[in-house]
Design a protein around this motif. Structure first.
Motif: not given
Length: 262
Positions: A218-223, A236, A214-216, A112, A114
């Motif tokens: 948010a994506k990793a948390s899948k909502g 986030h 933190w955008q990554n 995450v 990167k």
């Protein structure tokens, strides 16, 4: 509780009331730096025995390079000399730092975070928890929530640590279940964001990459992140907004950008 114990607690609270966090927030700190470092070291040794430590030299060198660049910006600490960095093999997207200069990074985080700047954001944030005495603050609050002063004995030796291990590790941000990290409160998390961002920027890393991190996340948390009101972590979106505002106040640092190869 006897009047003598009440008096001892009142004196401790009175002395500790003058403590302030790096952002100027009042803190109650009942434990010494030495006590907290001992607790952190004991907990870290336990984790190294219970969790799988990565032997991948490339990953270890990369994480160590980033961590070293950040810790060079940290003033010498009174209770320890060196920061120890260990990479744990786990899919968990997380990292932690303990009093006594102990840093743990899970390999899942590298999927995450990167690049070196994003990893420095996380490591700076975790180190900031240590510099801001957040574990001491949480342990002190746990102390007040318990009847009597027995919990103070956890700082006295290994046998006492074993007796109060669960309470100690929870205060340090570690779950009783191996590999589980317990979040700090929202105020402490936001404070660590601010202090950590300055640390990584001082080290020559790009603070703008904290937003991408933190955008990554948010994506990793899948909502799956709960509403901010129900979570001890800032959402986030709130985190990104606060980091953007903090970046505007950062001076231009002259440190050469590190070159840590992942």
């Amino acid at each position: 509780m006897s009047w003598l114990k009440y008096s001892a607690l009142a004196i401790a609270i009175g002395v500790s009331a003058c403590s302030s966090s790096p952002t100027g927030r009042n803190q109650l700190l009942l434990f010494s730096d030495s006590d907290m470092s001992n607790l952190g070291a004991q907990s870290f040794e336990q984790m190294k025995h219970q969790q799988k430590v990565s032997k991948d030299q490339k990953i270890n060198n990369y994480v160590q390079c980033v961590a070293t660049a950040v810790t060079r910006q940290v003033p010498k600490q009174p209770s320890f000399n060196d920061w120890e960095v260990v990479v744990f093999e786990s899919d968990q997207i997380n990292a932690f730092a303990l009093p006594g200069g102990k840093i743990g990074v899970y390999t899942g985080l590298l999927n995450v975070a990167k690049n070196q700047d994003q990893l420095a954001t996380v490591i700076g944030h975790e180190i900031a928890h240590v510099l801001a005495d957040h574990s001491n603050e949480r342990l002190s609050q746990s102390q007040l929530a318990n009847t009597g002063l027995q919990i103070t004995s956890i700082a006295l030796g290994a046998s006492d640590y074993a007796q109060y291990r669960d309470a100690t590790m929870a205060a340090l941000g570690l779950g009783v279940q191996v590999g589980v990290l317990l979040p700090y409160g929202r105020t402490q998390e936001s404070e660590a964001d601010i202090v950590g961002l300055e640390l990584m920027a001082r080290a020559g890393f790009d603070p703008k990459q904290s937003i991408a991190l933190w955008q990554n996340m948010a994506k990793a948390s899948k909502g799956q992140q709960p509403p901010e009101l129900l979570s001890t972590h800032p959402s986030h979106g709130t985190r990104i907004q606060d980091l953007s505002q903090t970046m505007q106040r950062l001076p231009a640092y002259s440190a050469q950008k590190p070159n840590c190869q992942s």
